[in-house]
Design a protein around this motif. Structure first.
Motif, mmCIF file in Angstrom:
data_model
loop_
_atom_site.group_PDB
_atom_site.id
_atom_site.type_symbol
_atom_site.label_atom_id
_atom_site.label_comp_id
_atom_site.label_asym_id
_atom_site.label_seq_id
_atom_site.Cartn_x
_atom_site.Cartn_y
_atom_site.Cartn_z
ATOM 1 N N VAL A 8 33.710 24.562 36.795
ATOM 2 C CA VAL A 8 34.789 25.558 35.391
ATOM 3 C C VAL A 8 33.951 26.164 34.903
ATOM 4 O O VAL A 8 34.618 27.366 34.720
ATOM 5 C CB VAL A 8 34.836 24.347 33.569
ATOM 6 N N GLY A 9 32.130 26.523 34.795
ATOM 7 C CA GLY A 9 32.029 27.618 34.968
ATOM 8 C C GLY A 9 31.506 28.945 35.387
ATOM 9 O O GLY A 9 32.563 29.942 35.448
ATOM 10 N N GLY A 10 32.181 29.023 37.151
ATOM 11 C CA GLY A 10 32.199 29.487 37.964
ATOM 12 C C GLY A 10 33.694 30.416 37.973
ATOM 13 O O GLY A 10 34.508 31.391 38.103
ATOM 14 N N LEU A 11 35.011 29.546 37.589
ATOM 15 C CA LEU A 11 35.949 28.939 37.849
ATOM 16 C C LEU A 11 35.964 30.784 36.539
ATOM 17 O O LEU A 11 37.493 31.420 36.175
ATOM 18 C CB LEU A 11 36.956 28.777 37.788
ATOM 19 N N ALA A 12 35.782 29.463 35.157
ATOM 20 C CA ALA A 12 35.667 30.610 33.910
ATOM 21 C C ALA A 12 35.217 31.860 33.667
ATOM 22 O O ALA A 12 35.844 33.102 33.364
ATOM 23 C CB ALA A 12 35.065 29.742 32.561
ATOM 24 N N THR A 16 39.198 34.402 33.467
ATOM 25 C CA THR A 16 38.983 35.035 31.882
ATOM 26 C C THR A 16 37.651 35.851 31.749
ATOM 27 O O THR A 16 38.523 36.600 31.398
ATOM 28 C CB THR A 16 37.728 33.950 31.381
ATOM 29 N N ALA A 17 36.884 36.106 32.638
ATOM 30 C CA ALA A 17 36.359 37.075 31.938
ATOM 31 C C ALA A 17 35.456 38.391 33.527
ATOM 32 O O ALA A 17 35.950 39.626 33.160
ATOM 33 C CB ALA A 17 34.227 36.486 31.720
ATOM 34 N N GLY A 18 35.887 38.065 34.495
ATOM 35 C CA GLY A 18 36.671 38.896 35.652
ATOM 36 C C GLY A 18 34.918 38.931 36.528
ATOM 37 O O GLY A 18 34.678 39.826 36.455
ATOM 38 N N TRP A 19 33.755 38.153 36.107
ATOM 39 C CA TRP A 19 32.613 38.047 36.012
ATOM 40 C C TRP A 19 32.659 37.700 37.727
ATOM 41 O O TRP A 19 32.629 36.570 38.073
ATOM 42 C CB TRP A 19 32.143 37.506 35.769
ATOM 43 N N ARG A 20 33.699 38.510 39.066
ATOM 44 C CA ARG A 20 33.667 37.106 40.162
ATOM 45 C C ARG A 20 32.517 37.145 40.656
ATOM 46 O O ARG A 20 32.303 36.192 41.435
ATOM 47 C CB ARG A 20 34.669 38.463 40.828
ATOM 48 N N THR A 21 31.761 37.950 40.711
ATOM 49 C CA THR A 21 29.915 37.631 41.717
ATOM 50 C C THR A 21 29.843 36.902 40.872
ATOM 51 O O THR A 21 29.281 35.374 41.241
ATOM 52 C CB THR A 21 28.907 38.823 41.217
ATOM 53 N N PHE A 80 43.113 27.824 37.829
ATOM 54 C CA PHE A 80 42.837 28.511 36.711
ATOM 55 C C PHE A 80 43.567 29.978 37.479
ATOM 56 O O PHE A 80 43.850 31.612 36.522
ATOM 57 C CB PHE A 80 41.487 28.936 37.454
ATOM 58 N N ALA A 81 43.779 30.060 38.585
ATOM 59 C CA ALA A 81 44.495 31.264 39.038
ATOM 60 C C ALA A 81 45.471 31.092 38.417
ATOM 61 O O ALA A 81 46.939 32.388 38.307
ATOM 62 C CB ALA A 81 44.569 31.599 40.882
ATOM 63 N N ARG A 82 46.662 30.742 38.501
ATOM 64 C CA ARG A 82 47.806 30.499 38.373
ATOM 65 C C ARG A 82 47.970 30.736 36.172
ATOM 66 O O ARG A 82 48.974 31.816 35.438
ATOM 67 C CB ARG A 82 49.125 28.878 37.997
ATOM 68 N N ARG A 83 46.800 29.597 35.859
ATOM 69 C CA ARG A 83 46.519 30.196 33.616
ATOM 70 C C ARG A 83 46.164 31.337 33.850
ATOM 71 O O ARG A 83 46.332 32.057 32.501
ATOM 72 C CB ARG A 83 45.974 28.435 34.164
#
Length: 174
Positions: A8-12, A16-21, A80-83
């Motif tokens: 959940v942390g990685g997906l969030a 949600t935060a845009g921090w892909r790395t 997550f990608a959909r939401r």
């Protein structure tokens, strides 16, 4: 628990935060949790700890996550990608006919693989302990795992016998 925290942390972080790395780094930690758990379990027994049902549970858990974690991560990523990312909804599977039968058997075979890995890890820990008597607390997990394997066979058999029919198209009202 750490599996879900990193997932959940990685997906969030990613959506949600845009921090892909950071999101990618956290998602890479998901399988590392399993490696750490396996290492801790083996180390605990090697250092002379009395084998308990908790050691057996870790072996059973590792067998399940080895098979199901990749699919769980994909499923959660799609949600997550959909939401949060605006991705399209994935196509719905057909719940009738030949595709339903094939899906039911694939799911059971997947569980069979998870079962085999879990049982292999449990017996590996028993060998590490030394004897079957000393490893008896580990073997406790064979009973529920085997029951689930057998009970879960009901669904693919029932789906094979009664695969269902395609829904009838909706009729237009005049």
């Amino acid at each position: 628990m750490l599996f879900w925290i990193f997932l959940v942390g990685g997906l969030a972080a990613r959506y949600t935060a845009g921090w892909r790395t950071l999101g990618g780094a956290l998602l890479l930690c998901v399988p590392l949790v399993d490696v750490v758990l396996l290492g801790a379990t083996v180390l605990s027994i090697q250092e002379g700890a009395e084998p308990t049902v908790w050691h057996g549970l870790s072996a059973a858990y590792l067998g399940m996550t080895a098979v199901y974690s990749r699919g769980t991560v994909r499923w959660a990523d799609a949600k997550f990608a959909r939401r949060f990312g605006g991705a399209a909804a994935p196509p719905r599977p057909e719940l009738y006919g030949r595709p339903a039968v094939a899906d039911a058997w694939k799911a059971w075979l997947k569980f069979l693989l998870a079962y085999a890995i879990s049982v292999g890890l449990i017996f590996g820990l028993v060998v590490l302990v030394g004897t079957l008597d000393e490893g008896a607390p580990l073997l406790v997990w064979l009973n529920p795992l085997t029951k689930v394997l057998i009970y879960s066979l009901i669904w693919p058999i029932a789906t094979t016998i009664w695969p269902g029919k395609a829904p009838e198209p909706a009729k237009e009202k005049r």
